[in-house]
Design a protein around this motif. Structure first.
Motif, short mmCIF file in Angstrom:
data_model
loop_
_atom_site.label_atom_id
_atom_site.label_comp_id
_atom_site.label_asym_id
_atom_site.label_seq_id
_atom_site.Cartn_x
_atom_site.Cartn_y
_atom_site.Cartn_z
N VAL A 129 43.60 7.18 -41.93
CA VAL A 129 43.50 6.11 -42.92
C VAL A 129 44.87 5.76 -43.51
O VAL A 129 45.14 4.63 -43.87
CB VAL A 129 42.52 6.53 -44.04
N ARG A 130 45.72 6.75 -43.62
CA ARG A 130 47.06 6.55 -44.18
C ARG A 130 48.10 7.09 -43.18
O ARG A 130 48.70 8.16 -43.40
CB ARG A 130 47.22 7.29 -45.50
N PRO A 131 48.33 6.40 -42.10
CA PRO A 131 49.25 6.91 -41.07
C PRO A 131 50.69 7.07 -41.56
O PRO A 131 51.49 7.73 -40.91
CB PRO A 131 49.16 5.86 -39.96
N ASP A 132 50.99 6.46 -42.72
CA ASP A 132 52.37 6.55 -43.23
C ASP A 132 52.54 7.66 -44.28
O ASP A 132 53.56 7.71 -44.98
CB ASP A 132 52.78 5.22 -43.85
N ILE A 133 51.55 8.54 -44.40
CA ILE A 133 51.67 9.65 -45.36
C ILE A 133 52.94 10.44 -45.05
O ILE A 133 53.24 10.74 -43.89
CB ILE A 133 50.46 10.60 -45.26
N LYS A 134 53.63 10.81 -46.10
CA LYS A 134 54.84 11.61 -45.93
C LYS A 134 54.46 13.09 -45.84
O LYS A 134 53.79 13.62 -46.71
CB LYS A 134 55.79 11.38 -47.11
N ILE A 135 54.87 13.72 -44.74
CA ILE A 135 54.63 15.15 -44.56
C ILE A 135 55.89 15.90 -44.99
O ILE A 135 56.91 15.86 -44.31
CB ILE A 135 54.28 15.49 -43.10
N THR A 136 55.80 16.57 -46.12
CA THR A 136 56.97 17.23 -46.70
C THR A 136 57.03 18.72 -46.33
O THR A 136 56.09 19.29 -45.78
CB THR A 136 56.94 17.11 -48.23
N GLN A 137 58.15 19.34 -46.70
CA GLN A 137 58.34 20.78 -46.43
C GLN A 137 57.24 21.63 -47.08
O GLN A 137 56.69 22.52 -46.44
CB GLN A 137 59.72 21.23 -46.92
N PRO A 138 56.89 21.39 -48.36
CA PRO A 138 55.81 22.19 -48.97
C PRO A 138 54.49 22.08 -48.23
O PRO A 138 53.73 23.05 -48.16
CB PRO A 138 55.71 21.62 -50.39
N ILE A 139 54.21 20.90 -47.66
CA ILE A 139 52.95 20.71 -46.92
C ILE A 139 52.96 21.54 -45.64
O ILE A 139 51.99 22.24 -45.33
CB ILE A 139 52.74 19.21 -46.60
N GLN B 71 45.86 6.56 -53.97
CA GLN B 71 47.20 7.02 -53.59
C GLN B 71 47.11 8.47 -53.11
O GLN B 71 46.58 9.33 -53.80
CB GLN B 71 48.16 6.93 -54.78
N ILE B 72 47.63 8.71 -51.90
CA ILE B 72 47.61 10.06 -51.33
C ILE B 72 48.94 10.73 -51.64
O ILE B 72 49.98 10.38 -51.08
CB ILE B 72 47.35 10.03 -49.81
N THR B 73 48.89 11.71 -52.53
CA THR B 73 50.11 12.38 -53.00
C THR B 73 50.35 13.70 -52.26
O THR B 73 49.48 14.19 -51.53
CB THR B 73 50.01 12.67 -54.51
N GLU C 170 49.32 22.16 -35.85
CA GLU C 170 49.31 21.30 -34.65
C GLU C 170 49.13 19.83 -35.02
O GLU C 170 49.81 18.95 -34.47
CB GLU C 170 48.18 21.75 -33.71
N VAL C 171 48.23 19.55 -35.95
CA VAL C 171 48.00 18.17 -36.38
C VAL C 171 49.27 17.58 -36.99
O VAL C 171 49.67 16.45 -36.68
CB VAL C 171 46.84 18.10 -37.40
N GLN C 172 49.91 18.34 -37.85
CA GLN C 172 51.11 17.85 -38.53
C GLN C 172 52.26 17.61 -37.55
O GLN C 172 52.94 16.59 -37.61
CB GLN C 172 51.53 18.84 -39.62
N LEU C 173 52.47 18.56 -36.65
CA LEU C 173 53.58 18.43 -35.70
C LEU C 173 53.33 17.31 -34.69
O LEU C 173 54.25 16.66 -34.20
CB LEU C 173 53.82 19.76 -34.98
N SER C 174 52.06 17.09 -34.38
CA SER C 174 51.71 16.00 -33.45
C SER C 174 51.93 14.64 -34.11
O SER C 174 52.43 13.70 -33.47
CB SER C 174 50.24 16.16 -33.03
N ILE D 197 61.81 21.87 -39.24
CA ILE D 197 61.21 23.19 -39.44
C ILE D 197 62.29 24.11 -40.02
O ILE D 197 63.24 24.50 -39.33
CB ILE D 197 60.66 23.77 -38.11
N THR D 198 62.10 24.45 -41.28
CA THR D 198 63.11 25.25 -42.00
C THR D 198 62.80 26.74 -41.92
O THR D 198 61.72 27.16 -41.47
CB THR D 198 63.15 24.84 -43.47
N GLU D 199 63.77 27.52 -42.39
CA GLU D 199 63.59 28.98 -42.43
C GLU D 199 62.40 29.35 -43.29
O GLU D 199 61.64 30.27 -42.96
CB GLU D 199 64.86 29.64 -42.98
N LEU D 200 62.20 28.64 -44.38
CA LEU D 200 61.08 28.91 -45.27
C LEU D 200 59.74 28.76 -44.56
O LEU D 200 58.82 29.57 -44.73
CB LEU D 200 61.14 27.97 -46.49
#
Length: 542
Positions: free
Chosen positions: A69-79, A43-45, A95-99, A106-109
């Motif tokens: 391997v896990r194309p459905d990984i959730k990319i969260t704000q902390p990441i 499990q990729i947390t 770049e990888v994440q935004l692609s 994209i938050t102020e934080l």
């Protein structure tokens, strides 16, 4: 790793193991590939992906492996924030994440983290703005860029180029003025793009307080705005500046020779413990007629690091300054430079009156008490040592023993009163040591109820103090009330010391009642009394 996992299929791959692989700067990609190929159900947390985003060298590669391997990984704000903060691989990881997730919010934080990125701030910001041209750039974000020491100029240029209509507010310019590394460069960028921005008193004050870039920032501001009003708070900030005070003050006085130098400004210079005498010398050189008040001399006397140097400058410039009791008291209280400051005062003003409050302050000085008392007694061998002075020594947290030894050595006829011994008894830090000095000099001290009660209030040294008081010596004097106080407040070990030191004690109703009131060790104390073969004389039931 492949052989191990193949040979031991029962090895459990936990989140910490995968997180460690994701964080591995050198072999992260290879390790992750092995783990995911041999354990496809891992499990990729969020912590795992965050560790990859933080990876200083292999962040991009590890994230690509995870997403393949896990194309459905959730990319969260902390990441995403972790990627924005990554000082080495931030751009690539972003770049990888935004692609992979073009719809990431994209938050102020996140943008603030990019603005604060020490090394990759500019490139990460460029990636964010090129892929999200509609990002809202807030005051907080621009302030973060203005404040950041290494990438401040570059990030500010990117922001102002992408968002030319950004409003440059006072907090933003103040942040630039406070920037101790790239303050000058950031300020120049702001002024070149916004030549009409308002330069307020708080901005110039922040620049005057800037410990590293203060001079450079002030010069930029005065060059762009030659009509800036230099107010008392600005000059005071320069006088307080620990590192650049002299340079900032010199710039201000050279460009504004008519600045009014007030008491608060000179007091701040006298108080400046790191710039030594330099700021004061600049002020007196530019304004030799400055009025030197008691408040200013007191600040110099209190200055822990530069007191001696500042005092010498002041007394040389103003040989007729009146040295008052508050000034000498401040010098006596100075925990670091008191001896040196007092020596300067006494060498230039040998007729200074040394009063009881001054000697009391010296006796109370926790760090330099002994040295100060020695200076005072050497200069004034006829000083009257009063009860308040000796009590202050007994209460002294750190130097009590040393101060007391000096006092008793110089004045062997000092009267040691009950309040003095009581102060020593209740002293939680050096009570035992001070009591030993007192008893060595005055073995006939009477142990009273007040003294024993004070020792009982001492949670750390109380028992040790009593052991000193009850140490064998001829003709120990102890009152019945004191014995009762011992019986009520201390344990059987102290009672044994008491009975040994005072074998002729008469155990009265008062003492037995006190034992009965001893809520923690009463039984043990009573057993000691009953087995001591002392006659217990009671007239009433207990």
């Amino acid at each position: 790793m492949v052989r191990l996992l193949s040979a031991r299929p029962d090895i459990q791959i936990t989140e910490p193991i995968v997180t460690a692989a994701a964080r591995n700067a050198k072999s992260g990609k290879a390790m992750m590939e092995v783990l995911l190929s041999t354990r496809p159900d891992i499990q990729i947390t969020e912590p795992i992906v965050t560790a990859a985003a933080q990876n200083s060298r292999s962040g991009k590669a590890v994230i690509e492996v995870l997403l393949s391997v896990r194309p459905d990984i959730k990319i969260t704000q902390p990441i995403v924030t972790a990627a924005a903060r990554n000082t080495d691989s931030g751009k690539a990881a972003m770049e990888v994440q935004l692609s992979a997730r073009p719809d990431i919010q994209i938050t102020e934080l996140i943008v603030t983290a990019a603005a604060e990125n020490l090394s990759s701030g500019k490139t990460v910001m460029e990636v964010l703005l090129s892929t999200r041209p509609d990002i809202q750039i807030t005051e907080s974000i621009v302030s973060a860029a203005a404040r950041y020491r290494d990438s401040g100029k570059a990030v500010m240029e990117v922001l102002l180029s992408a968002c030319p209509d950004i409003q440059i507010t006072e907090p933003i310019v103040t942040a630039a003025a406070e920037n101790w590394s790239s303050g000058k460069a950031v300020m120049e960028v702001l002024l070149s793009i916004r030549p009409d921005m308002q330069i307020t008193e708080p901005i110039v004050t922040a620049a005057a307080r800037n410990t590293d870039s203060g001079k450079a920032v002030i010069e930029v501001l005065l060059s762009a705005r030659p009509d800036i009003q230099i107010t008392e708070p600005i000059v005071t900030a320069a006088a307080e500046n620990m590192s650049s005070g002299k340079a900032v003050m010199a710039v201000l006085l050279s460009t504004r020779p008519d600045i009014q130098i007030t008491e608060p400004i000179v007091t701040a210079a006298a108080d400046n413990w790191r710039s030594r005498k330099t700021v004061m010398e600049v002020l007196l050189s530019a304004h030799p007629d400055i009025q030197i008040t008691e408040s200013i001399i007191t600040a110099a006397a209190r200055n822990t690091d530069s007191g001696k140097a500042v005092m010498e400058v002041l007394l040389t410039a103003r040989p007729d300054i009146q040295i008052t009791e508050p000034i000498v008291t401040a010098a006596a209280e100075n925990w670091s430079s008191s001896k040196a400051v007092l020596e300067v005062l006494l060498s230039i003003r040998p007729d200074i009156q040394i009063t009881e409050p001054i000697v009391t302050a010296a006796a109370r000085n926790t760090d330099s008490g002994k040295a100060v008392i020695e200076v005072l007694l050497s200069a004034r061998p006829d000083i009257h040592i009063t009860e308040p002075i000796v009590t202050a020594a007994a209460e002294n947290m750190s130097s009590g023993q040393a101060v007391m030894e000096v006092l008793l050595s110089a004045r062997p006829d000092i009267q040691i009163t009950e309040p003095i011994v009581t102060a020593a008894a209740e002293h939680w830090r050096s009570g035992k040591a001070v009591m030993e000095v007192l008893l060595s000099a005055r073995p006939d001290i009477q142990i009273t109820e007040s003294i024993v009660t004070a020792a009982a209030r001492n949670p750390i040294r109380g028992k040790a103090v009593m052991e000193v008081l009850l140490s064998p010596r001829p003709d120990i004097q102890i009152t019945e009330m004191a014995v009762a106080a011992v019986a009520k407040n201390f344990d059987e070990e102290v009672i044994k010391l008491l009975l040994s030191a005072c074998p002729d004690i008469q155990i009265t109703d008062l003492i037995v009642t006190a034992v009965a009131e001893n809520w923690s060790r009463g039984k043990a104390v009573m057993e000691v009394l009953l087995s001591s073969h002392h006659d217990i004389q009671t007239t009433e039931p207990i």
